[in-house]
Design an enzyme around this catalytic site. Structure first.
Site, PDB file in Angstrom:
ATOM      1  CG  HIS A  85      21.579 -44.647  18.357  1.00 28.15           C
ATOM      2  ND1 HIS A  85      20.866 -43.822  19.201  1.00 28.15           N
ATOM      3  CD2 HIS A  85      22.881 -44.305  18.537  1.00 28.15           C
ATOM      4  CE1 HIS A  85      21.680 -43.011  19.836  1.00 28.15           C
ATOM      5  NE2 HIS A  85      22.911 -43.288  19.450  1.00 28.15           N
ATOM      6  N   GLY A 144      40.919 -49.031  20.602  1.00 22.14           N
ATOM      7  CA  GLY A 144      40.787 -49.847  19.395  1.00 22.14           C
ATOM      8  C   GLY A 144      39.597 -49.458  18.555  1.00 22.14           C
ATOM      9  CG  ASP A 145      37.824 -49.689  14.127  1.00 22.12           C
ATOM     10  OD1 ASP A 145      36.610 -49.633  14.437  1.00 22.12           O
ATOM     11  OD2 ASP A 145      38.227 -49.594  12.952  1.00 22.12           O
TER      12      ASP A 145
END
Length: 343
Positions: A252, A233-234
Site C-alpha cells: 500500500h 537488503g532492498d
C-alpha cells in the site's frame, strides 16, 4: 437571503451543523498528539489526579491542560470525577507508554508532521493528481525518513505499534506449512515474523528490510532461537529464495509499477509450490466505514501508494506472474491475499 435562511428546515440545519463539526475534527488528533507527546497518560497510571498535580508532573500549562482534557473526555479518553480529579478511561489506557498494547507510538506516527502536513494540501493533490510530500519536504517520503532521525523513529516505532495488536490474530488465520522457509519482505522490526514462528514451529524465518531497519529487530526471543536470520537488503533489487513470502503493510506504500517489481522479485525467487501472502487491507464495496478508506487518503497525500480492492490486487499479481488464489479474512482490518505461481 433572509427568506432563504428563515425557510431552512430542521434537516438543513442538522446537515450544516454536521459538516461544521466534521471540519473541526482535526482538533481531536492534535489534542491526542499533544497529550501523547507530554506523557499525560503515564502520570495517571496509578490513579486520578487533580489538574494542578497532573500539570506539574507533566510540565505543562494547567489551564490549557484542563481544556485539552475536557475536549478528549468527549471522546471517552479521559474522565472528570465528581471530586474534580481526572483519570484515564479503559479506552484511554493504551495512551500510556507502558500499556501492554500501547497506541502511543502509532498515534505519534500518524500525527507526525511528515504525514500530517501533506493532508492539509489535499486540494493540491486533487487538482494535480500527485502527492504533496515532495513540494513540502523536497524529496520522496521514504528518502526523507531515511535522512531524518526523528521521522524515522516515529515511522518505524509507530508501524511496529500499529501492527502489534494485529500480528497474532493474522498469523493464526493462516495454515502455514510444517517446514520450509518463510520470508517477511519489508518486515520492519520483525513483529509479524515473530508471531508466525511462534505458531509454526517447523519453519525457518528470514527478515528482509533496509539495514538500518533490521538492525532494530525484535526476534531475539528464546522461543524462536536459532530459527531466524536477518537479510538486510532492498526488495526492489532482489529477494532471496523462500517457500512462503509475507508482504505485510508494504504494497500500500507504493504505486502499481513498484508493487509489480516487489512481487516479481518474489515470483522469480520463489521455490516450487511456493506462495506469496500479501497482508493488507482489502477495500470493501459500498459506503460503510473502513479504516483503509482513511489510510488510503493519507497515502494519496503523502506517498505514491494506495489501498486496493480485491480486483486491483488480482491485476497486480497477474502482472507479476502470480495468480490470486483466495482472500482470507483475519478478524482485523487486514486480510491475507494468497497468491501462487501464475503458470
Amino acid at each position: 437571503m433572509p427568506s432563504e435562511i428563515s425557510g431552512m428546515n430542521a434537516g438543513d440545519r442538522e446537515a450544516t451543523r454536521f459538516l461544521i463539526d466534521e471540519a473541526l475534527s482535526y482538533v481531536y488528533p492534535a489534542a491526542l498528539r499533544a497529550v501523547a507527546m507530554t506523557g499525560v497518560a503515564d502520570h495517571l497510571a496509578n490513579g486520578p489526579l487533580t489538574v494542578a498535580e497532573l500539570a506539574g508532573r507533566a510540565g505543562v500549562h494547567e489551564d490549557n491542560l484542563r481544556r485539552t482534557l475536557r475536549l478528549l473526555a468527549t471522546r471517552g479518553i479521559f474522565e472528570e470525577l465528581a471530586d474534580g480529579r481526572w483519570g484515564l478511561t479503559a479506552i484511554g489506557q493504551p495512551l500510556r507508554a507502558d500499556a501492554p498494547l500501547t497506541a502511543r507510538p502509532a498515534i505519534l506516527m500518524l500525527t507526525e508532521r511528515s504525514l500530517w502536513q501533506p493532508t492539509g494540501e489535499m486540494e493540491q493533490v486533487l487538482r494535480h493528481g500527485v502527492s504533496a510530500f515532495e513540494d513540502l519536504f523536497g524529496m520522496p517520503f521514504f528518502e526523507y525518513v531515511a535522512r531524518d532521525q526523528q521521522a524515522a523513529t516515529a515511522f518505524h516505532s509507530g508501524m511496529a505499534a500499529f501492527s502489534d495488536q494485529e500480528n497474532a490474530p493474522i498469523a493464526a488465520s493462516y495454515d502455514f506449512p510444517a517446514a520450509g522457509t518463510v520470508m517477511d519482505v519489508g518486515g520492519g522490526q520483525g513483529g509479524f515474523l515473530l508471531e508466525v514462528l511462534r505458531l509454526a514451529t517447523g519453519l525457518e524465518g528470514v527478515l528482509l528490510d533496509a539495514p538500518h531497519v533490521v538492525a532494530e529487530h525484535r526476534l531475539d526471543v528464546d522461543e524462536v532461537k536459532g530459527r531466524w536470520r536477518l537479510s538486510p537488503g532492498d526488495f526492489f533489487t532482489e529477494v532471496p529464495a523462500a517457500d512462503v513470502y509475507m508482504v505485510k503493510r508494504v504494497l500500500h506504500d507504493w504505486d502499481d509499477d513498484q508493487c509489480v517489481r516487489i512481487l516479481g522479485n518474489c515470483r522469480r525467487a520463489m521455490a516450487a509450490g511456493g506462495r506469496v501472502l500479501v497482508v493488507d487491507a482489502v477495500i470493501p464495496a459500498g459506503s460503510e466505514p473502513h479504516q483503509a478508506k482513511a489510510v488510503d487518503v493519507l497515502l494519496m497525500t503523502g506517498l505514491t501508494g494506495r489501498e486496493r480492492t480485491e480486483a486491483e490486487f488480482a491485476r497486480l499479481l497477474e502482472a507479476a506472474g502470480l495468480r490470486l488464489s483466495r482472500v482470507i479474512p483475519t478478524g482485523t482490518v487486514l486480510s491475507i491475499v494468497e497468491a501462487t505461481a501464475g503458470d
